[in-house]
Design an enzyme around this catalytic site. Structure first.
Site, PDB file in Angstrom:
ATOM      1  N   GLY A 446      27.347 -31.836  15.799  1.00 33.01           N
ATOM      2  CA  GLY A 446      28.247 -30.938  15.596  1.00 33.01           C
ATOM      3  C   GLY A 446      29.654 -31.757  14.936  1.00 33.01           C
ATOM      4  N   ASP A 560      21.768 -42.745  25.333  1.00 33.92           N
ATOM      5  CA  ASP A 560      22.075 -43.079  23.580  1.00 33.92           C
ATOM      6  C   ASP A 560      23.111 -44.110  23.851  1.00 33.92           C
ATOM      7  OD1 ASP A 560      21.910 -42.723  21.002  1.00 33.92           O
ATOM      8  OD2 ASP A 560      22.917 -40.843  20.975  1.00 33.92           O
TER       9      ASP A 560
END
Ligand SMILES: *[C@@H]1O[C@H](CO)[C@@H](O)[C@H](O)[C@H]1NC(C)=O
Ligand SMILES: *[C@@H]1O[C@H](CO)[C@@H](O)[C@H](O)[C@H]1NC(C)=O
Ligand SMILES: *[C@@H]1O[C@H](CO)[C@@H](O)[C@H](O)[C@H]1NC(C)=O
Ligand SMILES: *[C@@H]1O[C@H](CO)[C@@H](O)[C@H](O)[C@H]1NC(C)=O
Ligand SMILES: *[C@@H]1O[C@H](CO)[C@@H](O)[C@H](O)[C@H]1NC(C)=O
Ligand SMILES: *[C@@H]1O[C@H](CO)[C@@H](O)[C@H](O)[C@H]1NC(C)=O
Ligand SMILES: *[C@@H]1O[C@H](CO)[C@@H](O)[C@H](O)[C@H]1NC(C)=O
Length: 774
Positions: A446, A560
């Site tokens: 997003g 990540d």
């Protein structure tokens, strides 16, 4: 005799019936012409509509010239000087279905590359590859595929790169494959931009298929018409092995320029009873060309000299008027209703409802009164509802977003760290109603906006894409739960969240100085970064990861770690961010099996193969960041030759072959510090060990880096290349042995009560266009 007469009569009758039927069929079934007179309008059973044509004089321009190979069975229609097989032409949509090659990349049992074919397609105007009707799909259990396309238009010379990866899920292959047909296990897909004129496809593999060779020796990738490919793990590899071609949709247009421009020209192609349609690739740019469509009520071919023909609706097998007589008119029809019926509108008849006068008065009075009453009640309810509707919607989202659970948990902690629940209004105000100018970041998840709260504090607000599926909103809550347990100076601080919107919004402290990635690779006016600062950032990052791995009540694996997820503040203090993928590992479990998640270039190969997550995966990713810091090269670069594509692989071979000197960034590493750099390089190499158990722990890495910092702070060269301000940080960092640790309570129950394990899926990896992509 009587018999004979009867026979004659019946024969006569049947003859008449046949004749009438024949007339009706001729009237009804003769389709309007599609090709110019005297031209072939078929190849096999495929229609060839004008502006396309077979043979001179039958097509509009040379670009629309086709040939028909009658000697193949069935006959094939060939386009582009016979190079490409065409399987369908749509005049109404300006589309052409062709067959395009599949890319394949095969390996033998020992992992050597065997047969491979990376096809490309180059079409010339007025043809482009449709982005809305096609998908990019890769198939294989050890596969990543990259798609590159160009528009070659004056206002867009950029290369558009996208790709996806697909791996095996050996632990749970059947269920995932059955429920998620093309979502990253054995198959992945992504969309492509509209209007491309040429493209290439390339496939790579992480471990040359050696772990999956017995059932999957090849990777495949292709552009295919959406809906024309289904992934069935049991049969698909056999099918792809025997098939070279799959259907793909091209768009075509008649000529350049918009309708408005074309209408002024002599060669305007839309004939009688047709309209012009702009072909728009990108809403921001002018139409690239136009094509024609028949008006409603007309059919046929809008490009032929006679244009489109009226449709006679009245000869349809079902009378469109039902209880009336149909009268055809140009482009339309009308109904004359039978007795007892009246026109509801000119095109349909409804039954009259005869009512006596007296009764009708009573009825209408009754109706009016009750109508008035109903109106009042409705109005009253409406006002109440309107007030409540918004509240209900907010509450629905709140509940759907796990708001109550979270609120309960958050309320249990007070004190300075307690995450706050923000209202929607507050955040709307802070971001000027999510104004575009305040957008500071964008990713697969997003957007990130910069906001200013009413107390003047600057914050970063993360907003999930509106179309994001539930799994992503789960990721958000995951992030809230993970982050609300952490208070560390090198971890970005979560201030709170808002749960009243469809997907939750997360509010963070605002970290002003961009990402480490921007600084290393000198993007957005950031960088360069001195060696001293680089080591300080590495040490801080390692420290915060060690803290996540060992110092919280429940081990946290970030999953990540990459340069783009390390933020820097104005003092170059590192702040690890983006915990959307993170996992909490319960104490009694030191391995977790999950679906692979992470970023190509930083992904631990062991994790990729086994799907077993340990904290050593973060160590690998951190190793890649370390290499990035000393080489100033990006983690993965598709422009480079295969051997140098993955920075981690290339770095390890360079160290093994004693070529370290060639890969280091000599602008950063001044003479005196080469020895230190070598130490860091060896540390990085140990982090990149293929086997997780050979890698050091994050604690060991952090300690070694602290040692490096201390040596640098003592040496004159360590200070010399650092600004005075910077040396302060060197000292500060090397003295801050104790992590600022504050774990609030035992949150075991939160974590176990929400099982995110199954809901987190691999997201097809999207790469944004680079090469100044615009
Ligand atoms: C066209 O021909 C192919 C092969 O002969 C056949 O499979 C297909 O059904 C035909 N299509 C139509 C519309 O007749
Ligand atoms: C036509 O089809 C036949 C049979 O498939 C093939 O041998 C031949 O090469 C084709 N001709 C052209 C011009 O493509
Ligand atoms: C050909 O294209 C038209 C229009 O897109 C579509 O309706 C039709 O089903 C297609 N025919 C085949 C055989 O794919
Ligand atoms: C596509 O176009 C680009 C830019 O003109 C060119 O560099 C590239 O080689 C082309 N690709 C193919 C496969 O021809
Ligand atoms: C799934 O895993 C089982 C057990 O390891 C194996 O026998 C089977 O072939 C696998 N199926 C697929 C489609 O990979
Ligand atoms: C086509 O695009 C042009 C330029 O953008 C615009 O002026 C025109 O109204 C459009 N025409 C149609 C039919 O959409
Ligand atoms: C006439 O209208 C009635 C009621 O709408 C419908 O049921 C009937 O099928 C119609 N008759 C014909 C011939 O379509």
């Amino acid at each position: 005799m009587v018999l004979y007469r009867r026979m004659v009569i019946s024969q006569l009758i049947s003859l008449v019936v046949v004749a009438i039927a024949a007339v009706a069929i001729a009237d009804q079934a003769l389709p309007p012409p599609q090709a110019l007179p005297e031209c072939l309008d078929h190849c096999g059973n495929l229609t060839v509509p004008y502006p396309f044509g077979i043979g001179d004089g039958c097509y509009l321009t040379k670009k629309f010239s086709l040939t028909c190979n009658e000697s193949s069975q069935p006959p094939t229609l060939l386009w582009a000087d016979g190079g490409i097989t065409t399987t369908n032409i749509s005049v109404a949509e300006g589309e052409l279905q062709i067959l395009a090659n599949i890319a394949r990349d095969c390996y033998d049992q020992t992992g050597h590359q065997g047969m491979y074919n990376f096809p490309w397609l180059w079409v010339s105007p007025p043809f482009t590859v449709s982005g809305t009707r096609n998908k990019f799909i890769a198939v294989g259990y050890d596969t990543y595929a990259v798609f590159r396309g160009y528009r070659h238009s004056p206002n867009d010379k950029a290369r558009h790169v996208t790709g996806c990866m697909s791996v095996s899920d050996i632990l749970d292959n059947t269920t995932t494959a059955a429920n998620e047909p093309c979502k990253g296990i054995g198959c992945c897909q992504t969309s492509i931009p509209d209007g491309l004129k040429n493209y290439t496809i390339e496939i790579s593999s992480y471990s040359n298929h050696i772990f999956v060779w017995n059932f999957n020796p090849c990777s495949y990738a292709f552009i295919v018409e959406e809906g024309k490919f289904t992934f069935n793990p049991n049969t698909i590899f056999q099918e792809l092995q025997n098939n070279e071609l799959l259907p793909l949709i091209l768009n075509w247009e008649i000529a350049d320029g918009s309708c408005a421009e074309a209408q002024k020209r002599q060669d305007y192609a839309c004939k009688a009873h047709s309209k012009c349609v702009n072909r728009t690739i990108d809403i921001k740019t002018k139409p690239s060309g136009y094509y024609c469509q028949c008006l409603p009520g007309y059919q046929g071919n809008p490009y032929l000299p006679d244009g489109c023909q009226d449709i006679d609706e009245c000869i349809a097998s079902t009378n469109p008027c039902n209880n009336g007589t149909c009268t055809n008119s140009d482009g339309d029809y009308t109904c004359t209703c039978n007795k007892g019926f009246r026109n509801e509108n000119p095109k349909s008849c409804i039954q009259n409802t005869p009512i006596s006068k007296n009764k009708s008065l009573k009825v209408s009075l009754g109706v009016s009164l009750s109508f008035l009453g109903a109106l009042l009640v409705t109005f009253w309810i409406y006002c109440g509802l309107k007030r409540r509707k918004f509240k209900i919607l907010k509450e629905k989202y709140f509940k759907h977003n796990g708001g109550y659970l979270l609120q309960q948990k958050l309320e249990n902690f007070d004190g300075p760290q307690a995450a706050k629940i923000f209202t929607r209004e507050e955040l709307k105000k802070a971001t000027n109603n999510f104004h575009d100018s305040l957008k500071i970041g964008e990713g697969g998840y997003g957007f990130v906006y910069k906001g200013t709260l009413s107390n003047g504090n600057e914050v970063a607000i993360k907003v999930s894409k509106s179309s994001a599926p539930m799994t992503q909103s789960n990721q958000f809550i995951n992030e809230v739960i993970v982050l609300s347990q952490i208070n560390h100076r090198n971890v970005v601080k979560l201030l709170g969240c808002c749960l009243e919107t469809q997907t939750p919004l997360l509010v963070y402290e605002f970290v002003s100085n961009g990402t480490l990635y921007e600084h290393i690779h000198k993007k957005n006016g950031k960088g360069p970064l001195s060696f001293g600062l680089r080591m300080k950032i590495a040490t801080e990052t390692a420290g915060s990861l060690a803290y996540l791995h060992y110092s919280t009540s429940m081990q946290i694996v970030h999953r990540d770690v990459k340069a783009a997820n390390i933020l820097l503040d104005e003092n170059f203090t590192a702040k690890v961010s983006d915990f959307g993928a993170s996992k909490l590992v319960p104490e009694d479990q030191n391995q977790l099996s999950t679906l692979v998640q992470g970023t190509i270039g930083y992904l631990d190969p062991e994790y990729l193969q086994s799907n077993t997550l340990t904290e050593k995966s973060d160590v690998y990713s951190f190793g890649v960041v370390l290499v990035e810091l000393i080489t100033s090269q990006v983690a993965i670069s598709y422009q480079k030759p295969e051997a140098e594509r993955s920075l981690a692989k290339f770095f390890v071979t360079s160290v093994e072959e004693n070529r370290l000197d060639q890969i280091l960034d000599h602008e950063i590493i001044k003479e005196g510090s080469f020895e230190t750099t070598e130490q860091v390089a060896h540390l990085a190499k140990s982090c990149l060990s293929l086997n997780g158990s050979d890698r050091p722990t994050m604690k060991e890495v952090a300690m070694k880096l602290e040692g490096v910092l201390q040596v640098m702070a003592k040496h004159p060269w360590g200070k010399a290349d650092a600004s005075p301000k910077e040396t302060d940080y060197l000292q500060l960092a090397s003295h801050s042995k104790a992590y600022v640790v504050d774990v609030r309570g035992d949150e075991g129950e939160i974590i176990t009560s929400i099982d995110y394990d199954r809901s987190i899926q691999i997201q097809p990896l999207m790469m944004k266009p680079y090469d100044g992509g615009r």
